[in-house]
Design an enzyme around this catalytic site. Structure first.
Site, PDB file in Angstrom:
ATOM      1  N   SER A 134      47.920  36.025  30.987  1.00 49.01           N
ATOM      2  CA  SER A 134      47.025  34.921  31.356  1.00 49.01           C
ATOM      3  C   SER A 134      46.915  33.860  30.133  1.00 49.01           C
ATOM      4  O   SER A 134      46.578  34.050  29.053  1.00 49.01           O
ATOM      5  CB  SER A 134      45.649  35.500  31.600  1.00 49.01           C
ATOM      6  OG  SER A 134      44.749  34.303  31.585  1.00 49.01           O
ATOM      7  N   HIS A 176      50.294  34.049  34.633  1.00 43.53           N
ATOM      8  CA  HIS A 176      48.987  33.744  35.336  1.00 43.53           C
ATOM      9  C   HIS A 176      48.108  32.622  34.823  1.00 43.53           C
ATOM     10  O   HIS A 176      47.954  32.449  33.544  1.00 43.53           O
ATOM     11  CB  HIS A 176      48.020  35.042  35.083  1.00 43.53           C
ATOM     12  CG  HIS A 176      46.873  35.152  35.930  1.00 43.53           C
ATOM     13  ND1 HIS A 176      46.780  35.491  37.110  1.00 43.53           N
ATOM     14  CD2 HIS A 176      45.559  34.860  35.265  1.00 43.53           C
ATOM     15  CE1 HIS A 176      45.368  35.498  37.461  1.00 43.53           C
ATOM     16  NE2 HIS A 176      44.553  35.228  36.365  1.00 43.53           N
ATOM     17  N   ASP A 215      44.517  30.387  35.063  1.00 43.01           N
ATOM     18  CA  ASP A 215      43.281  30.390  35.579  1.00 43.01           C
ATOM     19  C   ASP A 215      42.496  28.935  35.561  1.00 43.01           C
ATOM     20  O   ASP A 215      42.341  28.360  34.731  1.00 43.01           O
ATOM     21  CB  ASP A 215      42.252  31.036  34.500  1.00 43.01           C
ATOM     22  CG  ASP A 215      42.700  32.611  34.479  1.00 43.01           C
ATOM     23  OD1 ASP A 215      42.732  33.032  35.719  1.00 43.01           O
ATOM     24  OD2 ASP A 215      43.203  33.109  33.489  1.00 43.01           O
ATOM     25  N   MET A 248      39.453  26.756  36.524  1.00 41.70           N
ATOM     26  CA  MET A 248      37.981  27.012  36.619  1.00 41.70           C
ATOM     27  C   MET A 248      37.243  25.652  36.897  1.00 41.70           C
ATOM     28  O   MET A 248      37.599  24.501  36.152  1.00 41.70           O
ATOM     29  CB  MET A 248      37.376  27.554  35.449  1.00 41.70           C
ATOM     30  CG  MET A 248      38.088  28.985  35.184  1.00 41.70           C
ATOM     31  SD  MET A 248      37.265  29.561  33.606  1.00 41.70           S
ATOM     32  CE  MET A 248      38.453  31.233  33.390  1.00 41.70           C
ATOM     33  N   HIS A 257      45.289  31.222  39.723  1.00 42.40           N
ATOM     34  CA  HIS A 257      44.053  31.818  40.219  1.00 42.40           C
ATOM     35  C   HIS A 257      42.957  30.896  40.245  1.00 42.40           C
ATOM     36  O   HIS A 257      42.415  30.406  39.363  1.00 42.40           O
ATOM     37  CB  HIS A 257      43.724  32.875  39.068  1.00 42.40           C
ATOM     38  CG  HIS A 257      42.228  33.567  39.153  1.00 42.40           C
ATOM     39  ND1 HIS A 257      41.839  34.350  38.374  1.00 42.40           N
ATOM     40  CD2 HIS A 257      41.263  33.879  40.433  1.00 42.40           C
ATOM     41  CE1 HIS A 257      40.654  34.781  38.718  1.00 42.40           C
ATOM     42  NE2 HIS A 257      40.498  34.550  39.925  1.00 42.40           N
ATOM     43  N   MET A 287      39.476  29.690  40.515  1.00 40.45           N
ATOM     44  CA  MET A 287      38.194  29.870  40.562  1.00 40.45           C
ATOM     45  C   MET A 287      37.386  28.759  40.741  1.00 40.45           C
ATOM     46  O   MET A 287      36.551  27.991  39.628  1.00 40.45           O
ATOM     47  CB  MET A 287      37.878  30.348  39.143  1.00 40.45           C
ATOM     48  CG  MET A 287      38.246  31.871  38.974  1.00 40.45           C
ATOM     49  SD  MET A 287      38.359  32.422  37.125  1.00 40.45           S
ATOM     50  CE  MET A 287      39.917  31.963  36.859  1.00 40.45           C
ATOM     51  N   MET A 299      38.810  41.509  40.340  1.00 40.25           N
ATOM     52  CA  MET A 299      38.305  41.158  39.178  1.00 40.25           C
ATOM     53  C   MET A 299      37.408  42.156  38.652  1.00 40.25           C
ATOM     54  O   MET A 299      36.810  43.083  39.177  1.00 40.25           O
ATOM     55  CB  MET A 299      37.247  40.108  38.923  1.00 40.25           C
ATOM     56  CG  MET A 299      37.917  38.483  39.503  1.00 40.25           C
ATOM     57  SD  MET A 299      38.997  37.820  38.747  1.00 40.25           S
ATOM     58  CE  MET A 299      38.603  38.008  37.175  1.00 40.25           C
ATOM     59  N   PHE A 319      35.595  33.831  31.987  1.00 37.22           N
ATOM     60  CA  PHE A 319      36.245  33.903  30.277  1.00 37.22           C
ATOM     61  C   PHE A 319      37.042  35.189  30.195  1.00 37.22           C
ATOM     62  O   PHE A 319      37.161  36.232  30.909  1.00 37.22           O
ATOM     63  CB  PHE A 319      34.776  34.182  29.468  1.00 37.22           C
ATOM     64  CG  PHE A 319      33.822  33.303  29.777  1.00 37.22           C
ATOM     65  CD1 PHE A 319      33.731  32.135  28.909  1.00 37.22           C
ATOM     66  CD2 PHE A 319      32.894  33.304  30.580  1.00 37.22           C
ATOM     67  CE1 PHE A 319      32.789  31.154  29.287  1.00 37.22           C
ATOM     68  CE2 PHE A 319      31.903  32.332  30.933  1.00 37.22           C
ATOM     69  CZ  PHE A 319      31.914  31.347  30.126  1.00 37.22           C
ATOM     70  N   ASP A 340      42.654  41.787  37.365  1.00 38.84           N
ATOM     71  CA  ASP A 340      42.590  40.780  36.448  1.00 38.84           C
ATOM     72  C   ASP A 340      41.190  41.104  35.392  1.00 38.84           C
ATOM     73  O   ASP A 340      40.074  40.874  35.976  1.00 38.84           O
ATOM     74  CB  ASP A 340      42.237  39.221  37.064  1.00 38.84           C
ATOM     75  CG  ASP A 340      42.516  38.058  36.152  1.00 38.84           C
ATOM     76  OD1 ASP A 340      42.370  38.325  34.951  1.00 38.84           O
ATOM     77  OD2 ASP A 340      42.133  37.241  36.743  1.00 38.84           O
TER      78      ASP A 340
HETATM   79  C1  DX5 Z   1      38.804  35.525  34.011  1.00 40.53           C
HETATM   80  C2  DX5 Z   1      40.191  35.205  34.113  1.00 40.53           C
HETATM   81  C3  DX5 Z   1      41.408  36.135  33.618  1.00 40.53           C
HETATM   82  C4  DX5 Z   1      41.212  36.144  32.186  1.00 40.53           C
HETATM   83  C5  DX5 Z   1      41.623  37.704  31.578  1.00 40.53           C
HETATM   84  O1  DX5 Z   1      38.005  34.720  34.699  1.00 40.53           O
HETATM   85  O2  DX5 Z   1      40.577  35.040  35.567  1.00 40.53           O
HETATM   86  O3  DX5 Z   1      42.456  35.905  34.047  1.00 40.53           O
HETATM   87  O4  DX5 Z   1      42.129  35.202  31.327  1.00 40.53           O
HETATM   88  O5  DX5 Z   1      41.419  37.616  30.131  1.00 40.53           O
HETATM   89  P1  DX5 Z   1      41.493  39.083  29.547  1.00 40.53           P
HETATM   90  O6  DX5 Z   1      42.846  39.608  29.697  1.00 40.53           O
HETATM   91  O7  DX5 Z   1      41.140  38.601  28.070  1.00 40.53           O
HETATM   92  O8  DX5 Z   1      40.179  39.792  30.169  1.00 40.53           O
HETATM   93 ZN    ZN Z   2      42.501  35.014  36.185  1.00 42.02          ZN
END
Ligand code: DX5
Ligand code: ZN
Length: 216
Positions: free
Chosen positions: A8, A33, A35, A37, A66, A68, A137, A143, A175
């Site tokens: 990620s 990956h 993210d 947001m 991903h 969000m 998740m 985060f 994830d």
């Molecule tokens: C959280 C993200 C994850 C995040 C995972 O909302 O979707 O992809 O980067 O981070 P770690 O591996 O540090 O838990």
């Molecule tokens: Zn993610």
């Protein structure tokens, strides 16, 4: 199938993304990956379309995006054009999940649905056959670096059972909070794709950490 590893980029160095992209390129990782947001669906803002486009310029592996964000269907085209190979939308963010999935599939990219920790696997009874991927998740989204939610292990087993029962070819992606220990248990429970952010980018040797995640 050998499992996949998707670092990620949320935990990458945003002031020198190219360096971290090149690290992932030369590692054994399978996907990037990414993210996205919006500060509404989740209590954090990360990055959007221009950054995905910029990563696509240097990335030599598929981009697993991903989303969000609320109403993701509105932005599916834009993320496809930015270079996404996998588009993951949240079950909780889609009023019309079926049509959102059809839209993603019509673009010829992989369609994934993500479940928040509280959303039961059974919510996917009527749609799992249409999916390329289901992502669970294992932390609350928003985060990196959070603690793994233990219930995800049993939830992965339940999802695996649903996928077999429905003759679906969906991959199971996990994830949040993935490390060697949780990763191994998730694979034993049926996971196919491990996302790892802080565990990879916080390591002294991220390339070696990815190689070890690949051989769990
Ligand atoms: C959280 C993200 C994850 C995040 C995972 O909302 O979707 O992809 O980067 O981070 P770690 O591996 O540090 O838990
Ligand atoms: Zn993610």
């Amino acid at each position: 199938m050998n499992h996949l590893v998707a670092p990620s980029m949320l935990s990458a160095d945003f002031s020198n993304l190219q360096k971290d992209i090149e690290m992932v390129n030369r590692s054994d990782a399978d996907w990037f990956h990414l993210d996205v947001m919006d500060g509404v669906f989740v209590p954090n803002i990360s990055f959007g379309i221009p950054v995905v486009e910029a990563i696509a310029k240097y990335a030599k592996k598929p981009l697993d995006v991903h989303l969000m964000i609320v109403e993701p269907v509105k932005y599916v085209d834009a993320f496809y054009k930015a270079g996404a190979a996998v588009i993951n939308v949240h079950y909780e963010a889609c009023l019309h999940l079926h049509s959102t999935i059809q839209k993603i599939k019509s673009l010829g990219v992989k369609a994934g649905v993500t479940l928040n920790p509280h959303t039961p696997v059974s919510s996917l009874e009527e749609i799992v056959e249409d999916l390329d991927l289901v992502m669970l998740m294992s932390v609350n989204p928003g985060f990196g670096g959070q603690k793994f939610i233990e219930n995800t292990i049993d939830k992965t087993r339940r999802l695996k059972e649903l996928i077999s029962r429905k003759n679906s070819r969906a991959l199971i992606e996990i994830d949040g909070g993935v490390n060697f220990e949780t990763g191994k248990r998730l694979l034993d429970a049926g996971a196919d794709v491990l996302v790892a952010g802080s565990f990879v980018f916080g390591a002294n040797d991220p390339v070696d950490t990815i190689a070890k995640l690949k051989t769990l």
